[in-house]
Every structure is written in structure tokens, then in C-alpha cells.
Scaffold this motif. Structure first.
Motif, PDB file in Angstrom:
ATOM      1  N   VAL A 270      27.885  59.700  29.568  1.00 24.79           N
ATOM      2  CA  VAL A 270      29.106  59.987  28.748  1.00 24.79           C
ATOM      3  C   VAL A 270      29.919  59.060  27.580  1.00 24.79           C
ATOM      4  N   GLU A 271      29.014  59.825  26.600  1.00 22.99           N
ATOM      5  CA  GLU A 271      29.336  59.256  25.218  1.00 22.99           C
ATOM      6  C   GLU A 271      29.052  59.692  24.263  1.00 22.99           C
ATOM      7  N   ASP A 272      30.683  59.799  22.938  1.00 28.18           N
ATOM      8  CA  ASP A 272      30.136  60.220  21.473  1.00 28.18           C
ATOM      9  C   ASP A 272      30.447  59.654  20.829  1.00 28.18           C
ATOM     10  N   ASP A 273      29.717  58.482  21.043  1.00 31.89           N
ATOM     11  CA  ASP A 273      29.545  56.752  20.316  1.00 31.89           C
ATOM     12  C   ASP A 273      27.837  56.566  20.139  1.00 31.89           C
TER      13      ASP A 273
ATOM     14  N   LEU B  93      31.762  56.924  32.350  1.00 37.66           N
ATOM     15  CA  LEU B  93      32.287  57.663  31.607  1.00 37.66           C
ATOM     16  C   LEU B  93      33.626  57.496  30.515  1.00 37.66           C
ATOM     17  N   ASP B  94      33.180  57.948  29.244  1.00 36.46           N
ATOM     18  CA  ASP B  94      33.999  57.718  27.815  1.00 36.46           C
ATOM     19  C   ASP B  94      35.610  58.495  28.011  1.00 36.46           C
ATOM     20  N   LEU B  95      36.495  57.809  27.735  1.00 38.03           N
ATOM     21  CA  LEU B  95      37.308  58.305  27.673  1.00 38.03           C
ATOM     22  C   LEU B  95      37.489  59.382  26.527  1.00 38.03           C
ATOM     23  N   GLY B  96      37.603  58.866  25.499  1.00 38.18           N
ATOM     24  CA  GLY B  96      37.761  59.574  24.096  1.00 38.18           C
ATOM     25  C   GLY B  96      36.816  61.005  24.194  1.00 38.18           C
ATOM     26  N   LEU B  97      36.497  62.032  24.327  1.00 35.10           N
ATOM     27  CA  LEU B  97      35.662  63.330  24.102  1.00 35.10           C
ATOM     28  C   LEU B  97      36.039  64.216  23.656  1.00 35.10           C
TER      29      LEU B  97
ATOM     30  N   GLY C  47      36.556  47.790  29.926  1.00 38.28           N
ATOM     31  CA  GLY C  47      37.336  47.665  27.936  1.00 38.28           C
ATOM     32  C   GLY C  47      36.318  47.555  26.489  1.00 38.28           C
ATOM     33  N   LYS C  48      36.170  48.503  25.935  1.00 37.45           N
ATOM     34  CA  LYS C  48      35.183  47.661  25.289  1.00 37.45           C
ATOM     35  C   LYS C  48      36.280  47.290  24.161  1.00 37.45           C
ATOM     36  N   PRO C  49      35.255  45.917  23.832  1.00 37.16           N
ATOM     37  CA  PRO C  49      33.306  46.373  23.870  1.00 37.16           C
ATOM     38  C   PRO C  49      33.027  45.183  24.953  1.00 37.16           C
TER      39      PRO C  49
HETATM   40 CA    CA Z   1      34.752  58.074  22.616  1.00 35.67          CA
END
Ligand code: CA
Length: 221
Positions: A7-10, A51-55, A101-103
């Protein structure tokens, strides 16, 4: 094959992770949307989730909390922005098994994924028993007195949702939300027909009707 939900919106990050996971033999399903992520994780079986957090629509923390509230126990690795330790704490509190943590280096993601899968495999089995009916969430199978039933995906979702929520009356609208795809709108009649069919296939008393309230699989919660 090990089925993983990503799950990732980027779009660029999504593509990169997907490529690496597939190259390492994982069967990857993806979504960029929080609502859809929640629905998929709630109704289908995955060995693990990244799972990405900002979605959009529903943030990752809310998605994770809802899964855990509904006894979805698949391991979840949360992706956070670099240096945002409160997010990590919140993620772990919400039921994340690990965070990154990204990246990050893809090798590290792969290592952590292997680690949570190993830990999870060592945990108690994912069997739920209600009288003579057994739900095996890993194999997505329902058995009565040891004999597996041939259920459609819809029928399986109905039985598994009620069994996971045993001991609680599940209102009709909630059941419909979990059994049918969120973009279709079946009427309550369709649900009654489905329940009738499932009862016949089960052949034993499992699902009770509470008129005006909903349905329940009795048992300890
Ligand atoms: Ca995001």
C-alpha cells in the motif's frame, strides 16, 4: 507463493518496491488508496502487508487500527517518513510488527519482510473453532467436523467475518460492508439469500438471526 499487499500512494516508490518484491518471488497486490487497502486486508488473506502511512481517503494508521480491531493478525511493516519518531511509536501502538523510515534500502525491506514472516509462522495457528465448525484463515477454508466445505468467495467472507466476530451481534449493514465489495450496493434481501445458502452448506447451527439487530455466531469472544 507468498502473497503480499503493498500500500503506497507514491507511484514511483510503489513501482520500485513491487519490482523488487516480485523479483524475489513474492506475489504482490498493490493499492494507493487507504479505503481500498483496508477493504482488501479485511476480506482477503495476505502473508504480510507493507503499509505507507500517508494515504488518500483513509490514513495508514487508521487502516491498521481497523484491521487489528477486527482481529486481522497478518504482519504489517509500516513505512514512515524519515525522522518522524512519533509516527513510529504510533505505528507500533496501532499494531505494526515493524517499521522502516524512508528512504530505505530495498535489501533492508526484504530482510524485515523475511523476519516478520518467520516470526509470524512461529506463532499460534490461525484456526478459529466454533463447535464443529473450523475456520482456517491461512488456507481460507471452512470445515465442518473436519470435512472442508466448497464455499464461494462471498460465502467464505460471510462465514469468516462472523466467526472472527463470534460472541458479538453483527448488524446487517456492517456485515454487508464486509462481505460485498464496497462499491457495489446489494440489498438486504441478497444478504438473507446468501445466509440461507451458507446455512444449508454448513448443515449445522452456526449463524443465529437476531431479528431487528443482525446476526451472531455465539461463543466466547
Ligand atoms: Ca504517502
Amino acid at each position: 507463493m507468498t502473497r503480499v499487499l503493498l500500500v503506497e500512494d507514491d507511484a514511483a516508490i510503489l513501482r520500485d518496491i513491487r519490482t523488487v518484491l516480485e523479483a524475489n518471488g513474492y506475489l504482490v497486490e498493490t493499492t494507493a488508496d487507504g479505503e481500498e487497502a483496508w477493504f482488501k486486508g479485511d476480506t482477503e488473506e495476505y502473508a504480510a502487508v507493507v503499509l505507507d502511512l500517508g494515504l488518500p481517503r483513509l490514513d495508514g494508521l487508521a487502516v491498521l487500527k481497523r484491521w487489528r480491531q477486527n482481529r486481522r493478525t497478518m504482519p504489517v511493516i509500516v513505512l514512515t517518513a524519515r525522522g518522524t519518531w512519533p509516527e513510529r511509536v504510533e505505528g507500533i501502538d496501532a499494531g505494526a510488527d515493524d517499521y522502516l523510515g524512508k528512504p530505505f534500502q530495498m535489501e533492508e525491506l526484504l530482510a524485515r519482510l523475511r523476519s516478520v514472516l518467520r516470526r509470524h509462522a512461529g506463532q499460534a495457528t490461525s484456526l478459529i473453532e466454533c463447535g464443529s465448525v473450523t475456520l482456517d484463515e491461512r488456507q481460507m477454508r471452512v470445515s465442518v467436523k473436519g470435512a472442508p466445505l466448497a464455499l464461494s468467495a462471498l460465502e467464505y467472507r460471510l462465514v469468516s467475518f462472523l466467526m472472527r466476530n463470534r460472541g458479538r451481534v453483527v448488524p446487517q449493514h456492517e456485515l454487508m460492508e464486509h462481505v460485498y465489495a464496497h462499491d457495489t450496493e446489494p440489498d438486504s434481501n441478497a444478504l438473507e439469500v446468501l445466509i440461507g445458502r451458507v446455512r444449508r452448506k454448513l448443515g449445522v447451527d452456526l449463524i443465529e438471526t437476531r431479528r431487528g439487530f443482525g446476526y451472531i455466531v455465539p461463543g466466547p469472544t
